[in-house]
Write an enzyme that holds these catalytic residues in place. Sequence first.
Site, PDB file in Angstrom:
ATOM      1  N   GLU A   1      49.061  41.314  39.563  1.00  0.00           N
ATOM      2  CA  GLU A   1      47.742  41.053  38.970  1.00  0.00           C
ATOM      3  C   GLU A   1      46.721  40.755  40.066  1.00  0.00           C
ATOM      4  O   GLU A   1      45.552  41.126  39.951  1.00  0.00           O
ATOM      5  CB  GLU A   1      47.844  39.901  37.955  1.00  0.00           C
ATOM      6  CG  GLU A   1      48.548  40.354  36.680  1.00  0.00           C
ATOM      7  CD  GLU A   1      49.259  39.254  35.916  1.00  0.00           C
ATOM      8  OE1 GLU A   1      49.051  38.062  36.216  1.00  0.00           O
ATOM      9  OE2 GLU A   1      50.054  39.603  35.009  1.00  0.00           O
TER      10      GLU A   1
ATOM     11  N   GLU B   1      59.070  43.176  40.689  1.00  0.00           N
ATOM     12  CA  GLU B   1      58.408  43.201  39.391  1.00  0.00           C
ATOM     13  C   GLU B   1      57.750  44.562  39.187  1.00  0.00           C
ATOM     14  O   GLU B   1      56.640  44.796  39.680  1.00  0.00           O
ATOM     15  CB  GLU B   1      57.325  42.129  39.331  1.00  0.00           C
ATOM     16  CG  GLU B   1      57.819  40.722  39.517  1.00  0.00           C
ATOM     17  CD  GLU B   1      56.892  39.711  38.864  1.00  0.00           C
ATOM     18  OE1 GLU B   1      57.341  39.012  37.964  1.00  0.00           O
ATOM     19  OE2 GLU B   1      55.714  39.664  39.239  1.00  0.00           O
TER      20      GLU B   1
ATOM     21  N   SER C   1      58.820  41.122  31.670  1.00  0.00           N
ATOM     22  CA  SER C   1      59.219  40.977  30.266  1.00  0.00           C
ATOM     23  C   SER C   1      60.654  40.479  30.089  1.00  0.00           C
ATOM     24  O   SER C   1      61.360  40.919  29.184  1.00  0.00           O
ATOM     25  CB  SER C   1      58.999  42.295  29.508  1.00  0.00           C
ATOM     26  OG  SER C   1      57.619  42.642  29.519  1.00  0.00           O
TER      27      SER C   1
ATOM     28  N   GLY D   1      57.032  35.425  33.144  1.00  0.00           N
ATOM     29  CA  GLY D   1      55.632  35.199  32.787  1.00  0.00           C
ATOM     30  C   GLY D   1      55.533  34.640  31.377  1.00  0.00           C
ATOM     31  O   GLY D   1      55.794  33.464  31.124  1.00  0.00           O
ATOM     32  N   GLY D   2      55.182  35.501  30.424  1.00  0.00           N
ATOM     33  CA  GLY D   2      54.912  35.076  29.047  1.00  0.00           C
ATOM     34  C   GLY D   2      55.959  34.146  28.455  1.00  0.00           C
ATOM     35  O   GLY D   2      55.616  33.118  27.846  1.00  0.00           O
TER      36      GLY D   2
ATOM     37  N   ASN E   1      56.014  31.640  35.728  1.00  0.00           N
ATOM     38  CA  ASN E   1      54.621  31.838  36.149  1.00  0.00           C
ATOM     39  C   ASN E   1      53.728  31.693  34.914  1.00  0.00           C
ATOM     40  O   ASN E   1      53.691  32.577  34.072  1.00  0.00           O
ATOM     41  CB  ASN E   1      54.486  33.244  36.763  1.00  0.00           C
ATOM     42  CG  ASN E   1      53.046  33.634  37.029  1.00  0.00           C
ATOM     43  OD1 ASN E   1      52.158  32.783  37.050  1.00  0.00           O
ATOM     44  ND2 ASN E   1      52.809  34.923  37.248  1.00  0.00           N
ATOM     45  N   TRP E   2      53.029  30.564  34.849  1.00  0.00           N
ATOM     46  CA  TRP E   2      52.211  30.289  33.652  1.00  0.00           C
ATOM     47  C   TRP E   2      50.895  31.077  33.676  1.00  0.00           C
ATOM     48  O   TRP E   2      50.104  31.001  32.738  1.00  0.00           O
ATOM     49  CB  TRP E   2      51.922  28.794  33.533  1.00  0.00           C
ATOM     50  CG  TRP E   2      53.151  27.950  33.275  1.00  0.00           C
ATOM     51  CD1 TRP E   2      54.456  28.376  33.156  1.00  0.00           C
ATOM     52  CD2 TRP E   2      53.200  26.520  33.106  1.00  0.00           C
ATOM     53  NE1 TRP E   2      55.293  27.314  32.922  1.00  0.00           N
ATOM     54  CE2 TRP E   2      54.556  26.163  32.885  1.00  0.00           C
ATOM     55  CE3 TRP E   2      52.230  25.502  33.116  1.00  0.00           C
ATOM     56  CZ2 TRP E   2      54.957  24.833  32.679  1.00  0.00           C
ATOM     57  CZ3 TRP E   2      52.627  24.177  32.918  1.00  0.00           C
ATOM     58  CH2 TRP E   2      53.977  23.858  32.694  1.00  0.00           C
ATOM     59  N   LYS E   3      50.657  31.776  34.776  1.00  0.00           N
ATOM     60  CA  LYS E   3      49.412  32.558  34.943  1.00  0.00           C
ATOM     61  C   LYS E   3      48.184  31.683  34.621  1.00  0.00           C
ATOM     62  O   LYS E   3      48.212  30.487  34.881  1.00  0.00           O
ATOM     63  CB  LYS E   3      49.451  33.815  34.074  1.00  0.00           C
ATOM     64  CG  LYS E   3      50.734  34.610  34.242  1.00  0.00           C
ATOM     65  CD  LYS E   3      50.595  36.014  33.734  1.00  0.00           C
ATOM     66  CE  LYS E   3      51.955  36.668  33.654  1.00  0.00           C
ATOM     67  NZ  LYS E   3      51.890  38.112  33.655  1.00  0.00           N
TER      68      LYS E   3
ATOM     69  N   HIS F   1      51.428  38.904  43.776  1.00  0.00           N
ATOM     70  CA  HIS F   1      51.632  39.267  42.360  1.00  0.00           C
ATOM     71  C   HIS F   1      50.768  40.489  42.036  1.00  0.00           C
ATOM     72  O   HIS F   1      49.628  40.595  42.508  1.00  0.00           O
ATOM     73  CB  HIS F   1      51.266  38.095  41.454  1.00  0.00           C
ATOM     74  CG  HIS F   1      51.714  38.303  40.040  1.00  0.00           C
ATOM     75  ND1 HIS F   1      51.037  39.111  39.165  1.00  0.00           N
ATOM     76  CD2 HIS F   1      52.797  37.839  39.364  1.00  0.00           C
ATOM     77  CE1 HIS F   1      51.682  39.127  37.996  1.00  0.00           C
ATOM     78  NE2 HIS F   1      52.750  38.368  38.091  1.00  0.00           N
TER      79      HIS F   1
ATOM     80  N   GLY G   1      54.261  41.912  31.296  1.00  0.00           N
ATOM     81  CA  GLY G   1      53.445  41.588  30.127  1.00  0.00           C
ATOM     82  C   GLY G   1      53.354  42.712  29.113  1.00  0.00           C
ATOM     83  O   GLY G   1      52.524  42.665  28.198  1.00  0.00           O
TER      84      GLY G   1
END
Length: 251
Positions: free
Chosen positions: A97, A167, A212, A233-234, A9-11, A95, A173
């Site tokens: 966020e 998640e 993470s 993610g990151g 997930n490149w957000k 998600h 993150g």
Amino acid sequence: MRRPMVAGNWKMHGTRASVAELIEGLGKQVLPSDVDIVVMPPSLFINQVVVGLEGQAVAVGAQDAAIQAGQGALTGEIASTQLLDAGCSFVLVGHSERRQLIGEQDEVLNRKFAAIQESGLTPVLCIGETLEQREAGQTLAVVGQQLDSIIDAFGIDAFANAVIAYEPVWAIGTGLTASPQQAQEVHAAIRAQLAEKNAEVAQGVRLLYGGSVKSANAVELFGMPDIDGGLIGGASLNADEFGAICRAAGN
Ligand code: PEP
């Protein structure tokens, strides 16, 4: 036997130039053939990524879709049939966020989930508890309710063509990761909840862990019996790191 899956997930990251670099970096990876690998760029870059990854065994997904499957008067939104047309196969829904920062709630998420499936795409339903909820001992109740929202609306068969990503919000993150045992406990509970309605669907559905994940902890997490891969993610913004995580999911 469930086929492992790793989704990046490149957000809301990237420019055309950095996306081109990432595509180039992914092209250099030795990727496992026994893992479904997906990247989910911002919608703006979906076409660039689909074209750039042509010929590689990497699917493309979207991070969100509109509440209706077909095109229409809905300013600013993207229909899941448009995502399909653009080359996507998967779409994230729920998600944390978007639940927390955009305020998406069950009714909207249910409509998005249904629209994604109606268009022929596979939803990746994200569920998870906050730190306060975990500390209050509410983890399984919270995750169970998020799952029930879909089951109550569409029945258990909705999960015959869906992926679930557990998640924990406190791990996204933050650099904090659920231990493999903590994650497995929740994954097992999710599968048991589904099995109460339909054992076959429960055995077939892929449950990803997200929060993470890095190459350093992926092997242990993916080694747990009910963890079928990860939502990353990151670390998915670094091609070498993402490649290593994908390899960790292979057998
Ligand atoms: C995510 O955004 O889905 C996620 C798991 O992020 P991170 O890997 O950066 O914690």
